[in-house]
Write a protein that holds these residues in place. Structure first.
Motif, short mmCIF file in Angstrom:
data_model
loop_
_atom_site.label_atom_id
_atom_site.label_comp_id
_atom_site.label_asym_id
_atom_site.label_seq_id
_atom_site.Cartn_x
_atom_site.Cartn_y
_atom_site.Cartn_z
N MET A 1 0.86 -1.18 0.00
CA MET A 1 0.00 0.00 0.00
C MET A 1 0.90 1.23 0.00
O MET A 1 1.71 1.41 0.90
N ASP A 2 0.75 2.08 -1.02
CA ASP A 2 1.63 3.25 -1.10
C ASP A 2 1.22 4.34 -0.10
O ASP A 2 0.22 4.23 0.60
N GLY A 3 2.04 5.38 -0.04
CA GLY A 3 1.81 6.44 0.93
C GLY A 3 0.53 7.22 0.71
O GLY A 3 -0.11 7.65 1.67
N TYR A 4 0.15 7.39 -0.55
CA TYR A 4 -1.10 8.12 -0.83
C TYR A 4 -2.31 7.39 -0.24
O TYR A 4 -3.16 7.98 0.40
N GLU A 5 -2.36 6.08 -0.50
CA GLU A 5 -3.47 5.28 0.02
C GLU A 5 -3.43 5.22 1.55
O GLU A 5 -4.45 5.30 2.21
#
Length: 120
Positions: free
Chosen positions: A58-62
């Motif tokens: 899960m990337d930082g934006y999500e």
């Protein structure tokens, strides 16, 4: 004691930040991806989360989106710490609700002073 959660998948970055924040009497928690970050954040309720953008699972934006939607964490200070340094990347991060945005490579002294300023 102030709590900080460092979320990054690069071990060298994590180790140097962890060491520096512990020297300043922070309680430091580490996560390697957004999924792990959410679990630790829900359990530990950090004062601030230093969040990388490009990570596995899960990337930082999500991750930021989920933090802001969480009843328990919505108020938590979040600072992106990313190699994505274009103006549009910084704008996107701040628009999404980050409290700050720092680019890699970074100055540990600057990060510590900015974090201390944000949570004291």
């Amino acid at each position: 004691m102030k709590k900080i959660l460092i979320v990054d998948d690069e071990p060298n970055i994590v180790m140097s930040l962890e060491y520096a924040f512990k020297k300043k009497d922070f309680e430091v928690f580490i996560a390697r991806d957004g999924t792990e970050a959410m679990e630790i954040a829900e359990r530990e309720k950090p004062d601030l989360i230093l969040l990388d953008i490009m990570m596995p699972k899960m990337d930082g934006y999500e991750t930021l989106k989920r933090i802001r939607e969480s009843e328990n964490l919505g108020h938590t200070k979040v600072v992106f710490l990313s190699a994505k340094s274009k103006e549009k990347d910084i704008e996107k991060g701040l628009k999404m609700g980050a409290d700050g945005y720092m680019t890699k490579p970074f100055s540990i002294k600057k990060i510590i002073s900015d974090v201390e300023e944000m949570i004291t």
